[in-house]
Design a protein around this motif. Structure first.
Motif, mmCIF file in Angstrom:
data_model
loop_
_atom_site.group_PDB
_atom_site.id
_atom_site.type_symbol
_atom_site.label_atom_id
_atom_site.label_comp_id
_atom_site.label_asym_id
_atom_site.label_seq_id
_atom_site.Cartn_x
_atom_site.Cartn_y
_atom_site.Cartn_z
ATOM 1 N N GLN A 59 9.762 6.972 5.687
ATOM 2 C CA GLN A 59 9.947 7.601 6.994
ATOM 3 C C GLN A 59 10.279 9.083 6.835
ATOM 4 O OE1 GLN A 59 9.355 5.622 9.875
ATOM 5 N NE2 GLN A 59 8.597 4.378 8.175
ATOM 6 N N THR A 60 10.085 9.839 7.904
ATOM 7 C CA THR A 60 10.221 11.297 7.822
ATOM 8 C C THR A 60 11.651 11.753 7.532
ATOM 9 O OG1 THR A 60 10.478 11.415 10.234
ATOM 10 C CG2 THR A 60 8.261 11.706 9.333
ATOM 11 N N ASP A 61 12.643 10.882 7.746
ATOM 12 C CA ASP A 61 14.036 11.286 7.501
ATOM 13 C C ASP A 61 14.564 10.751 6.160
ATOM 14 O OD1 ASP A 61 14.063 8.624 8.267
ATOM 15 O OD2 ASP A 61 15.886 8.801 9.488
ATOM 16 N N TYR A 62 13.697 10.186 5.344
ATOM 17 C CA TYR A 62 14.153 9.623 4.068
ATOM 18 C C TYR A 62 14.388 10.732 3.044
ATOM 19 C CZ TYR A 62 13.016 4.751 5.328
ATOM 20 O OH TYR A 62 12.975 3.512 5.909
ATOM 21 N N THR A 67 13.582 7.520 -1.193
ATOM 22 C CA THR A 67 12.169 7.363 -1.520
ATOM 23 C C THR A 67 11.997 6.773 -2.911
ATOM 24 O OG1 THR A 67 11.600 9.254 -0.101
ATOM 25 C CG2 THR A 67 9.971 8.587 -1.759
ATOM 26 N N LEU A 68 12.740 7.299 -3.866
ATOM 27 C CA LEU A 68 12.659 6.807 -5.238
ATOM 28 C C LEU A 68 13.143 5.367 -5.334
ATOM 29 C CD1 LEU A 68 12.037 7.312 -8.195
ATOM 30 C CD2 LEU A 68 14.280 8.400 -8.430
ATOM 31 N N SER A 69 14.167 5.023 -4.581
ATOM 32 C CA SER A 69 14.668 3.642 -4.613
ATOM 33 C C SER A 69 13.616 2.670 -4.089
ATOM 34 C CB SER A 69 15.967 3.526 -3.791
ATOM 35 O OG SER A 69 15.712 3.618 -2.407
ATOM 36 N N ILE A 70 12.844 3.094 -3.099
ATOM 37 C CA ILE A 70 11.785 2.243 -2.558
ATOM 38 C C ILE A 70 10.659 2.078 -3.578
ATOM 39 C CG2 ILE A 70 9.967 2.127 -0.795
ATOM 40 C CD1 ILE A 70 12.046 3.453 1.123
ATOM 41 N N LYS A 71 10.294 3.174 -4.253
ATOM 42 C CA LYS A 71 9.289 3.078 -5.316
ATOM 43 C C LYS A 71 9.706 2.049 -6.366
ATOM 44 C CE LYS A 71 7.431 7.830 -5.355
ATOM 45 N NZ LYS A 71 6.010 7.698 -5.699
ATOM 46 N N LEU A 137 8.963 15.730 3.196
ATOM 47 C CA LEU A 137 9.187 16.759 2.186
ATOM 48 C C LEU A 137 10.242 17.776 2.614
ATOM 49 C CD1 LEU A 137 8.531 17.850 -0.567
ATOM 50 C CD2 LEU A 137 6.510 18.968 0.370
ATOM 51 N N ASN A 138 10.302 18.109 3.882
ATOM 52 C CA ASN A 138 11.315 19.078 4.315
ATOM 53 C C ASN A 138 12.732 18.531 4.139
ATOM 54 O OD1 ASN A 138 10.032 21.590 5.261
ATOM 55 N ND2 ASN A 138 8.953 20.244 6.673
ATOM 56 N N VAL A 139 12.893 17.228 4.329
ATOM 57 C CA VAL A 139 14.199 16.596 4.069
ATOM 58 C C VAL A 139 14.537 16.695 2.581
ATOM 59 C CG1 VAL A 139 15.454 14.398 4.080
ATOM 60 C CG2 VAL A 139 14.045 15.044 6.047
ATOM 61 N N VAL A 140 13.537 16.463 1.740
ATOM 62 C CA VAL A 140 13.739 16.542 0.288
ATOM 63 C C VAL A 140 14.094 17.968 -0.123
ATOM 64 C CG1 VAL A 140 12.583 16.300 -1.943
ATOM 65 C CG2 VAL A 140 12.264 14.557 -0.175
#
Length: 235
Positions: A59-62, A67-71, A137-140
């Motif tokens: 999702q856009t707020d992740y 993200t890495l945990s989901i991978k 990406l902006n959240v990252v």
């Protein structure tokens, strides 16, 4: 190499100093003694990337960490479904957490060093980010204190075009408002950065780190090859 503007890749360039993310993950699996062979991991990795490309799970707020945990969860579920991680003494959850903590710290440290380089490059010329990413990406960038460095962020999930399609680099060129021959593209992927970058007239710097495979490339094609991100500023 002097330039009036720069286009940077993100994943595999800024966050890993040129190491392919598949290799980053595999080395972490090795450090934590996950009982699988590399070819089994590779299948899990490809499955995970295809799953995330096909299904809008991220999702856009992740954050990057989420993200890495989901991978990792998708990879481990694949390995378990294939009967490769069913040992009685194997704790999947704790192993995923250990790998996550390990990699997140490495990425945090690597990105902090890259940030210093990016700030120095920005003093010389404007910079734009062009990346295949999931819409967050902006959240990252905020997470790793990279916000405010880039004049624009061109993200595949947002603009609807992915590398190696040269069109995504045309968007970066347009954002800089410069002729392509005045722009330097910096990326880790020969096929997704260097080849399409050259095709639209950009100067290219290949950050040559650990690759996903052992194939050879025409190393006369990039305008410059570096093996460490800091070499962009002569360090």
């Amino acid at each position: 190499m002097k330039a009036k503007g720069y286009i940077f890749d993100y994943g595999g360039t800024i966050d890993t100093n040129g190491c392919h993310w598949g290799k980053m993950l595999w080395h972490a699996y090795q450090r934590h003694n996950i009982p699988i062979h590399e070819d089994e991991f590779r299948r899990a990795y490809v499955h995970g990337e295809r799953t995330l490309g096909r299904i809008p799970i991220i999702q856009t707020d992740y954050t990057f960490r989420k993200t890495l945990s989901i991978k990792l969860r998708i990879e481990f579920e694949y390995l378990q479904d294939k009967g490769l991680l069913n040992a009685n003494n194997f704790n999947s959850a704790s192993c995923q957490t250990a790998i996550l903590d390990d990699l997140y710290q490495k990425v945090t440290d690597t990105t902090a060093k890259a940030r210093e380089v990016l700030l120095k490059v920005k003093e010389q010329a404007p910079v734009v980010l062009v990346s295949n990413f999931y819409g967050n990406l902006n959240v990252v960038l905020d997470e790793f204190h990279l916000n405010g460095i880039f004049k624009d962020v061109i993200e595949s999930a947002v603009v609807g075009v992915r590398k190696p399609d040269p069109e995504i680099f045309q968007l970066g060129i347009k954002a800089l408002g410069l002729p392509p021959e005045d722009i330097v593209l910096v990326g880790d992927s020969f096929n997704k950065d260097i080849l399409p970058g050259n095709s639209v007239g950009l100067k290219t710097v290949w950050l040559k780190g650990e690759q996903w495979d052992d194939r050879s490339y025409d190393e006369t094609l990039p305008d410059k090859i570096i093996t460490n991100f800091s070499q962009l500023i002569g360090r």
